[in-house]
Design a protein around this motif. Structure first.
Motif, PDB file in Angstrom:
ATOM      1  N   ARG A 168       0.809  -1.218   0.000  1.00 23.13           N
ATOM      2  CA  ARG A 168       0.000   0.000   0.000  1.00 23.13           C
ATOM      3  C   ARG A 168       0.839   1.263   0.000  1.00 23.13           C
ATOM      4  O   ARG A 168       0.513   2.237   0.685  1.00 23.13           O
ATOM      5  CB  ARG A 168      -0.957  -0.010   1.187  1.00 23.13           C
TER       6      ARG A 168
ATOM      7  N   THR B 154     -10.789   2.214   2.995  1.00 21.63           N
ATOM      8  CA  THR B 154     -11.547   1.107   3.573  1.00 21.63           C
ATOM      9  C   THR B 154     -12.848   0.918   2.806  1.00 21.63           C
ATOM     10  O   THR B 154     -13.583   1.867   2.553  1.00 21.63           O
ATOM     11  CB  THR B 154     -11.773   1.309   5.093  1.00 21.63           C
ATOM     12  N   LEU B 155     -13.080  -0.337   2.411  1.00 19.90           N
ATOM     13  CA  LEU B 155     -14.203  -0.622   1.514  1.00 19.90           C
ATOM     14  C   LEU B 155     -15.205  -1.624   2.084  1.00 19.90           C
ATOM     15  O   LEU B 155     -16.372  -1.597   1.717  1.00 19.90           O
ATOM     16  CB  LEU B 155     -13.676  -1.208   0.185  1.00 19.90           C
ATOM     17  N   ILE B 156     -14.734  -2.506   2.951  1.00 20.81           N
ATOM     18  CA  ILE B 156     -15.536  -3.692   3.293  1.00 20.81           C
ATOM     19  C   ILE B 156     -16.276  -3.492   4.617  1.00 20.81           C
ATOM     20  O   ILE B 156     -15.705  -2.981   5.578  1.00 20.81           O
ATOM     21  CB  ILE B 156     -14.602  -4.922   3.416  1.00 20.81           C
TER      22      ILE B 156
ATOM     23  N   ARG C  95     -22.565 -12.490   6.562  1.00 24.68           N
ATOM     24  CA  ARG C  95     -22.413 -12.275   5.128  1.00 24.68           C
ATOM     25  C   ARG C  95     -23.610 -12.788   4.309  1.00 24.68           C
ATOM     26  O   ARG C  95     -23.635 -12.623   3.093  1.00 24.68           O
ATOM     27  CB  ARG C  95     -21.138 -12.956   4.622  1.00 24.68           C
TER      28      ARG C  95
ATOM     29  N   LEU D  56     -11.558  -3.069   7.396  1.00 23.36           N
ATOM     30  CA  LEU D  56     -10.098  -3.067   7.390  1.00 23.36           C
ATOM     31  C   LEU D  56      -9.543  -1.899   6.595  1.00 23.36           C
ATOM     32  O   LEU D  56     -10.091  -1.540   5.535  1.00 23.36           O
ATOM     33  CB  LEU D  56      -9.588  -4.366   6.746  1.00 23.36           C
TER      34      LEU D  56
ATOM     35  N   THR E  99      -5.555  -1.110   5.611  1.00 26.46           N
ATOM     36  CA  THR E  99      -4.107  -1.289   5.702  1.00 26.46           C
ATOM     37  C   THR E  99      -3.443   0.085   5.648  1.00 26.46           C
ATOM     38  O   THR E  99      -3.924   0.969   4.930  1.00 26.46           O
ATOM     39  CB  THR E  99      -3.626  -2.173   4.530  1.00 26.46           C
TER      40      THR E  99
ATOM     41  N   ASP F  63      -2.746  -3.324   9.792  1.00 21.95           N
ATOM     42  CA  ASP F  63      -4.135  -3.290   9.313  1.00 21.95           C
ATOM     43  C   ASP F  63      -4.986  -2.853  10.489  1.00 21.95           C
ATOM     44  O   ASP F  63      -4.729  -3.257  11.627  1.00 21.95           O
ATOM     45  CB  ASP F  63      -4.591  -4.685   8.861  1.00 21.95           C
TER      46      ASP F  63
ATOM     47  N   ARG G 202       0.848 -13.184   7.190  1.00 22.23           N
ATOM     48  CA  ARG G 202      -0.049 -12.073   6.835  1.00 22.23           C
ATOM     49  C   ARG G 202       0.096 -11.709   5.350  1.00 22.23           C
ATOM     50  O   ARG G 202      -0.871 -11.365   4.688  1.00 22.23           O
ATOM     51  CB  ARG G 202       0.252 -10.877   7.742  1.00 22.23           C
TER      52      ARG G 202
ATOM     53  N   TYR H 126      -2.800 -11.547   2.728  1.00 17.86           N
ATOM     54  CA  TYR H 126      -2.948 -10.300   1.963  1.00 17.86           C
ATOM     55  C   TYR H 126      -3.086 -10.622   0.469  1.00 17.86           C
ATOM     56  O   TYR H 126      -4.008 -10.145  -0.196  1.00 17.86           O
ATOM     57  CB  TYR H 126      -1.723  -9.408   2.212  1.00 17.86           C
TER      58      TYR H 126
ATOM     59  N   PHE I  71      -6.444 -12.030  -0.554  1.00 19.69           N
ATOM     60  CA  PHE I  71      -7.708 -11.294  -0.416  1.00 19.69           C
ATOM     61  C   PHE I  71      -7.683  -9.800  -0.665  1.00 19.69           C
ATOM     62  O   PHE I  71      -8.748  -9.208  -0.821  1.00 19.69           O
ATOM     63  CB  PHE I  71      -8.261 -11.511   1.010  1.00 19.69           C
ATOM     64  N   PHE I  72      -6.507  -9.159  -0.660  1.00 20.58           N
ATOM     65  CA  PHE I  72      -6.555  -7.694  -0.551  1.00 20.58           C
ATOM     66  C   PHE I  72      -7.312  -7.028  -1.690  1.00 20.58           C
ATOM     67  O   PHE I  72      -7.867  -5.955  -1.537  1.00 20.58           O
ATOM     68  CB  PHE I  72      -5.140  -7.100  -0.444  1.00 20.58           C
TER      69      PHE I  72
ATOM     70  N   ARG J 172     -15.311 -14.370  -5.984  1.00 22.57           N
ATOM     71  CA  ARG J 172     -16.195 -13.396  -6.623  1.00 22.57           C
ATOM     72  C   ARG J 172     -15.482 -12.614  -7.728  1.00 22.57           C
ATOM     73  O   ARG J 172     -16.092 -12.212  -8.712  1.00 22.57           O
ATOM     74  CB  ARG J 172     -16.814 -12.471  -5.584  1.00 22.57           C
TER      75      ARG J 172
HETATM   76  C1  LIG Z   1      -4.215  -8.481   4.881  1.00 19.57           C
HETATM   77  C2  LIG Z   1      -5.446  -7.804   4.309  1.00 19.57           C
HETATM   78  C3  LIG Z   1      -5.416  -6.439   4.075  1.00 19.57           C
HETATM   79  C4  LIG Z   1      -6.555  -5.796   3.582  1.00 19.57           C
HETATM   80  N1  LIG Z   1      -6.529  -4.444   3.402  1.00 19.57           N
HETATM   81  C5  LIG Z   1      -7.649  -3.796   3.040  1.00 19.57           C
HETATM   82  C6  LIG Z   1      -7.690  -2.373   2.931  1.00 19.57           C
HETATM   83  O1  LIG Z   1      -6.686  -1.694   3.114  1.00 19.57           O
HETATM   84  N2  LIG Z   1      -8.842  -1.779   2.598  1.00 19.57           N
HETATM   85  C7  LIG Z   1      -9.971  -2.506   2.362  1.00 19.57           C
HETATM   86  O2  LIG Z   1     -10.985  -1.909   2.058  1.00 19.57           O
HETATM   87  N3  LIG Z   1      -9.972  -3.841   2.438  1.00 19.57           N
HETATM   88  C8  LIG Z   1      -8.845  -4.503   2.780  1.00 19.57           C
HETATM   89  N4  LIG Z   1      -8.872  -5.865   2.886  1.00 19.57           N
HETATM   90  C9  LIG Z   1     -10.150  -6.550   2.743  1.00 19.57           C
HETATM   91  C10 LIG Z   1     -10.350  -7.270   1.427  1.00 19.57           C
HETATM   92  O3  LIG Z   1     -10.858  -6.393   0.462  1.00 19.57           O
HETATM   93  C11 LIG Z   1     -11.318  -8.420   1.717  1.00 19.57           C
HETATM   94  O4  LIG Z   1     -10.607  -9.376   2.483  1.00 19.57           O
HETATM   95  C12 LIG Z   1     -11.901  -9.111   0.503  1.00 19.57           C
HETATM   96  O5  LIG Z   1     -12.680  -8.240  -0.258  1.00 19.57           O
HETATM   97  C13 LIG Z   1     -12.801 -10.289   0.931  1.00 19.57           C
HETATM   98  O6  LIG Z   1     -13.791  -9.838   1.816  1.00 19.57           O
HETATM   99  P1  LIG Z   1     -13.889 -10.383   3.304  1.00 19.57           P
HETATM  100  O7  LIG Z   1     -12.522 -10.462   3.876  1.00 19.57           O
HETATM  101  O8  LIG Z   1     -14.870  -9.571   3.999  1.00 19.57           O
HETATM  102  O9  LIG Z   1     -14.361 -11.881   3.149  1.00 19.57           O
HETATM  103  P2  LIG Z   1     -15.859 -12.392   3.214  1.00 19.57           P
HETATM  104  O10 LIG Z   1     -16.670 -11.663   2.197  1.00 19.57           O
HETATM  105  O11 LIG Z   1     -16.371 -12.320   4.595  1.00 19.57           O
HETATM  106  O12 LIG Z   1     -15.686 -13.888   2.753  1.00 19.57           O
HETATM  107  C14 LIG Z   1     -15.387 -14.960   3.694  1.00 19.57           C
HETATM  108  C15 LIG Z   1     -15.578 -16.280   2.956  1.00 19.57           C
HETATM  109  O13 LIG Z   1     -16.956 -16.414   2.550  1.00 19.57           O
HETATM  110  C16 LIG Z   1     -17.087 -16.513   1.139  1.00 19.57           C
HETATM  111  N5  LIG Z   1     -18.183 -15.637   0.719  1.00 19.57           N
HETATM  112  C17 LIG Z   1     -18.706 -14.579   1.387  1.00 19.57           C
HETATM  113  N6  LIG Z   1     -19.689 -14.000   0.688  1.00 19.57           N
HETATM  114  C18 LIG Z   1     -19.791 -14.686  -0.470  1.00 19.57           C
HETATM  115  C19 LIG Z   1     -20.614 -14.562  -1.624  1.00 19.57           C
HETATM  116  N7  LIG Z   1     -21.524 -13.604  -1.723  1.00 19.57           N
HETATM  117  N8  LIG Z   1     -20.414 -15.426  -2.646  1.00 19.57           N
HETATM  118  C20 LIG Z   1     -19.480 -16.386  -2.554  1.00 19.57           C
HETATM  119  N9  LIG Z   1     -18.676 -16.560  -1.482  1.00 19.57           N
HETATM  120  C21 LIG Z   1     -18.832 -15.720  -0.460  1.00 19.57           C
HETATM  121  C22 LIG Z   1     -15.763 -16.014   0.582  1.00 19.57           C
HETATM  122  O14 LIG Z   1     -15.454 -16.638  -0.673  1.00 19.57           O
HETATM  123  C23 LIG Z   1     -14.763 -16.390   1.664  1.00 19.57           C
HETATM  124  O15 LIG Z   1     -14.361 -17.714   1.479  1.00 19.57           O
HETATM  125  C24 LIG Z   1      -7.735  -6.538   3.318  1.00 19.57           C
HETATM  126  C25 LIG Z   1      -7.736  -7.913   3.535  1.00 19.57           C
HETATM  127  C26 LIG Z   1      -6.625  -8.546   4.030  1.00 19.57           C
HETATM  128  C27 LIG Z   1      -6.682 -10.031   4.291  1.00 19.57           C
END
Ligand SMILES: Cc1cc2nc3c(=O)[nH]c(=O)nc-3n(C[C@H](O)[C@H](O)[C@H](O)COP(=O)(O)OP(=O)(O)OC[C@H]3O[C@@H](n4cnc5c(N)ncnc54)[C@H](O)[C@@H]3O)c2cc1C
Length: 485
Positions: free
Chosen positions: A103, A150-152, A158, A190, A192, A257, A443, A447, A450-451, A457
């Protein structure tokens, strides 16, 4: 102020850092706190590079408004050569940390560079939002600010959307509108780099399914990190204060993070970019081209990171003389192929770049989509390869204190390798350990998985958006051809 030096970044960060919590403690000054000060130094080094005569022309260009030097990642590209100038800059920064700092500020600079070029997209929501985006882009360009984003929404449940959670303000939402702006309450999952940021960008990324077009989760904005009510609650730091010898990566490149909490945070109207329009929120990254420019930065980072892993694999093979074994060659060849694939995809995206609908030269998306889907699988596999090559060597890694201590002579005698004395062998293997086996390394694997979104998806999105008709027609033509003959 044009492109900053490291000292200027540190000075500004002291004034602008947010409310940062770590291990139950509020950090008063991230530039000096043990959990954060090393990364501040690493970021400062990147800013300093902009003033190094050897790097200046690669990392900066002349601002169109002030004619002073500003960061190259703000350059709005007009030609394919401009795309190459951008990626040369991004590679230079990424190579400083072997891609371990994902980042670096160029990531979000690239986003705003593209969002601003697509200002008419925001005007479709409200005229003033277009002005806000353009003004903001110029503001961060001319002040060389460090952003987090931050987006999520929090992961609580879920299976339902933000509005159906047990608490409607679990996911950050608009509590009310005032003359001054929007008041935001709730949480984002989250961010980062948050402790090191001077601004935070809050955009939607998950698809808003709510039917109403006035729903409280449909917004995009950016605010100073020290805005009252905004809090960053960090995970524990993986910078354990150890030497560079002991923790070669964790001691320098720990980006941290943080969970982001909005305790009724006021977002002034001039910092609002989208509001109350689900469709515009859902499509903002794709339709403005911002996601492509962010992927461009990611691809450069993937090249640097793969170079590092390949270098470590080759160094291990040389150190303990395992390069003659066929399976070792095959495994290292796999990393070579990954590196050449990343380089080729980055280059293809630039060679096939074209102006987008807003006139901004934009890398071709399909090669970058391939990077985005391949690397979450490649990276964990490359880490596995390093484990398979390093084997017990990844655990026979006494610390610097041991090497320097009373048992130093024994370590010197028994921990040497065919190519290295003990001190150098351990240093190399500690680097491999920090990639493969430390908390910092674990980590990094998470990262990369998933990042940039959930790979499942992301792949689904690629399937849905990819133009499949040419290949379907190709098959049909082939079948028809057979029939004619
Ligand atoms: C180290 C790290 C740094 C990050 N840094 C940032 C950051 O700086 N800013 C930021 O905005 N984000 C950050 N992220 C977040 C990242 O964008 C998300 O991890 C990613 O979009 C997945 O979302 P989630 O972690 O909420 O997983 P979830 O959506 O909760 O998914 C968990 C599990 O469920 C499954 N699942 C959930 N919903 C569905 C669906 N609708 N269809 C199919 N499968 C599904 C997934 O496949 C996965 O296996 C970071 C993540 C990590 C791990």
């Amino acid at each position: 102020m044009p492109a900053r030096t490291g000292a200027e970044y540190i000075r500004d960060l002291r004034e602008r850092q947010g409310e940062v919590w770590i291990s139950g403690e509020r950090i008063e000054d991230v530039t000096t706190h043990p959990a954060t000060h090393h990364l501040v130094q690493s970021l400062a080094h990147l800013y300093d590079m902009q003033h190094d005569p050897a790097w200046r022309d690669i990392l900066t260009y002349l601002s169109p408004t002030t004619n002073e030097r500003v960061g190259m990642s703000f350059l709005q590209p007009q030609t394919c050569e401009d795309l190459q100038r951008r990626s040369t800059m991004m590679l230079a920064w990424a190579r400083y940390s072997g891609g371990m700092m994902g980042r670096t500020p160029d990531y979000l600079n690239s986003s705003y560079m593209a969002l601003s070029a697509a200002s008419s997209y925001f005007a479709a929501n409200r005229q003033e939002f277009a002005k806000n985006v353009c003004r903001y882009y110029e503001y961060i360009r001319e002040n060389d600010l460090c952003l987090t984003h931050t987006l999520i929404n929090p992961q609580a449940n879920r299976s339902v959307g933000a509005s159906e959670q047990v608490d409607p303000y679990l996911a950050a939402g608009v509590l009310k509108e005032t003359d001054a702006g929007l008041v935001i309450r709730g949480c984002r999952m989250l961010a980062t780099l948050a402790p090191f940021s001077e601004e935070i960008t809050v955009f939607p990324s998950t698809v808003l399914k709510e039917q109403s077009n006035t729903n409280r989760y449909a917004y995009a904005f950016s605010i100073p990190s020290n805005t009252p009510g905004l809090k960053f609650i960090c995970r524990e730091s993986f910078d354990l204060g150890r030497s560079r010898y002991d923790h070669p990566l964790g001691s320098r490149f720990e980006e941290l993070d943080a969970i982001v909490v909005f305790d009724d945070v006021l977002v002034p109207w001039e910092r609002v970019f989208l509001y109350g329009n689900n469709e515009l929120c859902n499509n903002v990254y794709g339709q403005t081209g911002a996601v492509v420019h962010m992927m461009h930065q990611v691809a450069a980072k993937c090249v640097a990171k793969t170079e590092l892993l390949l270098g470590i694999a080759c160094s291990i093979a040389e150190s303990i003389q395992i390069g003659q074994f066929q399976h070792v060659q095959e495994k290292i060849a796999e990393i070579i192929i990954n590196l050449e694939t990343m380089k080729a995809l980055l280059r293809a995206s630039e060679a096939d770049g074209a102006p987008n609908e807003f006139g901004l030269m934009t890398p071709a998306r399909p090669p970058l989509d391939a990077v985005r889907s391949l690397y979450p699988r490649m990276y964990p596999r490359m880490v596995e390869i390093l484990q398979l090559l390093g084997a017990s060597g990844l655990m026979a890694i006494p610390t610097e204190a041991d090497v320097e201590g009373p048992e130093g002579p024994a370590i010197e005698r028994y921990m040497q390798s065919a190519r290295h004395n003990a001190r150098d062998r351990i240093r190399l293997f500690r680097l491999a350990w920090d990639v493969t086996s430390s908390a910092f390394g674990a980590r990094q694997v998470l990262y990369e998985r998933f990042f940039f979104g959930d790979p499942v998806r992301v792949a689904g999105g690629l399937y849905m958006s990819y133009d499949k008709q040419p290949v379907i027609k190709y098959v049909q033509d082939l079948l028809d051809q057979g029939q004619v003959e």
